[in-house]
Design a protein around this motif. Structure first.
Motif, short mmCIF file in Angstrom:
data_model
loop_
_atom_site.label_atom_id
_atom_site.label_comp_id
_atom_site.label_asym_id
_atom_site.label_seq_id
_atom_site.Cartn_x
_atom_site.Cartn_y
_atom_site.Cartn_z
N GLN A 91 0.84 -1.20 0.00
CA GLN A 91 0.00 0.00 0.00
C GLN A 91 0.88 1.25 0.00
OE1 GLN A 91 -1.83 0.92 3.78
NE2 GLN A 91 -3.72 1.61 2.81
N PHE A 116 -3.48 3.80 -2.02
CA PHE A 116 -3.85 2.84 -3.06
C PHE A 116 -2.97 1.61 -2.93
CE2 PHE A 116 -0.78 5.84 -4.79
CZ PHE A 116 0.16 5.04 -5.41
N LEU A 118 -0.82 -1.69 -4.65
CA LEU A 118 -0.08 -2.16 -5.82
C LEU A 118 -0.54 -3.59 -6.08
CD1 LEU A 118 3.50 -0.81 -4.92
CD2 LEU A 118 1.63 0.35 -6.16
N GLU A 130 11.98 -0.49 -6.83
CA GLU A 130 10.62 -0.05 -7.17
C GLU A 130 10.11 0.95 -6.14
OE1 GLU A 130 8.39 -3.63 -9.43
OE2 GLU A 130 9.39 -4.18 -7.55
N TRP A 134 8.75 4.75 -6.91
CA TRP A 134 7.53 5.37 -6.41
C TRP A 134 7.85 6.65 -5.65
CZ3 TRP A 134 2.93 4.68 -8.11
CH2 TRP A 134 2.54 3.44 -8.64
N LYS A 137 8.49 9.41 -8.12
CA LYS A 137 7.24 9.88 -8.74
C LYS A 137 6.49 10.81 -7.80
CE LYS A 137 6.09 5.91 -11.73
NZ LYS A 137 5.05 4.86 -11.95
N ASN A 164 -7.61 -2.22 -9.85
CA ASN A 164 -6.42 -1.36 -9.96
C ASN A 164 -5.93 -0.86 -8.61
OD1 ASN A 164 -5.78 -1.34 -12.76
ND2 ASN A 164 -7.59 -0.05 -13.15
N ILE A 186 -4.42 9.03 -9.21
CA ILE A 186 -4.50 7.98 -10.23
C ILE A 186 -3.45 8.21 -11.32
CG2 ILE A 186 -5.95 7.05 -12.09
CD1 ILE A 186 -8.33 7.39 -10.22
N THR A 189 -0.10 6.77 -10.83
CA THR A 189 0.08 5.34 -11.05
C THR A 189 0.11 4.96 -12.53
OG1 THR A 189 -2.29 4.81 -11.11
CG2 THR A 189 -1.26 4.98 -8.94
N THR A 190 -0.07 5.96 -13.40
CA THR A 190 -0.15 5.78 -14.86
C THR A 190 -1.41 5.03 -15.28
OG1 THR A 190 1.12 3.71 -15.02
CG2 THR A 190 2.38 5.77 -15.01
N LYS A 191 -2.34 4.82 -14.35
CA LYS A 191 -3.64 4.23 -14.71
C LYS A 191 -4.54 5.34 -15.26
CE LYS A 191 -2.92 -0.01 -13.19
NZ LYS A 191 -1.56 0.10 -12.64
#
Length: 264
Positions: A91, A116, A118, A130, A134, A137, A164, A186, A189-191
């Protein structure tokens, strides 16, 4: 304590990611404010400070400036106990805090959390690289060129997309503000944000900036303020990973978090 040992410990308190760094972070706006700059300089541990003077400075910073003794009581359970009961996807949590200047005297700053999951990761597949990605970003999107700030209020913005990892409930001053905040997370997250998955509710009740007092154990105290209208600013972000001993701080803009990947 022998003088040599104290000299070494004082050096630790003055250098690196320790006490003096924390004071500088707390007063990072002080160069444009003479009063805050003077207070900051008074609290920094000096090269020749004695043990009692250093203790007074640390206690003054904690109790008078940060007011750590006024921190709210948290009713919950240790992470290790929760992890023993529930297994979950990693999370990411973004934490926002009311601007210090707008907190009334004797009150606690209001906060907000947005998180959110993962869904494509587990505690076994997630890597340090990773997490750093994050963190980078979040630093880019929520701290540059300035800390992200939004207006919290009574309206609830809801967005559900469990595949997602999204199950948002954002309290905002308006539905548009809630939608903007959710969309920004959102996009991190590139969603893709889907407007049909967003809805909001507007309660008829209004927040009371001066809630009535009630008697608790013989003492008159104000009722908790219901969904206050306040501005909250990005404070820090962290990751919760199942069976990890503690949260992993990704980005810290407060100067108060331990071992963040990025200081801001």
């Amino acid at each position: 304590m022998p003088a040599r040992d104290w000299a070494q410990l004082r050096k630790v308190l003055r250098n690196g990611d320790s006490f003096n760094r924390e004071v500088y972070e707390w007063f990072r706006d002080a160069d444009s404010n003479d009063t805050r700059k003077a207070l900051r300089d008074d609290l920094l541990i000096g090269a020749k400070d004695s043990i009692p003077i250093a203790q007074i400075k640390i206690r003054a910073f904690r109790e008078i400036i940060q007011k750590t003794h006024l921190k709210p009581t948290i009713i919950g359970q240790p992470k290790s106990s929760y992890d023993a009961d529930v297994k979950y996807h990693p999370q990411i949590v973004l934490y926002f805090l009311q601007d210090k200047q707008s907190v009334p005297k004797g009150k606690t700053a209001k906060d907000a959390r947005i998180s959110f999951r993962l869904m494509h990761e587990t505690s076994e597949t997630l890597t340090e690289a990773e997490l750093k990605n994050w963190a980078n970003k979040i630093r880019t999107e929520f701290t540059q060129p300035s800390l992200y700030r939004w207006h919290k209020g009574k309206i609830i913005g809801l967005y559900l997309d469990k595949p997602n990892g999204f199950d948002f409930q954002v309290y905002a001053y308006s539905d548009e503000i809630a939608k903007t905040v959710i969309r920004k997370v959102i996009e991190l997250t590139t969603k893709t944000y889907v407007n049909d998955k967003f809805r909001f509710t507007t309660p008829e009740r209004n927040t009371d900036p001066t809630p009535p007092q009630v008697r608790v154990l013989g003492e008159l105290v104000p009722e908790p303020q219901w969904r206050p209208n306040v501005f909250v600013t990005f404070d820090h972000a962290y990751a919760n990973v199942w069976n990890d001993k503690s949260k992993r701080v990704l980005v810290d803009a407060s100067g108060l978090q331990v071992n963040p990947i990025f200081h801001v």
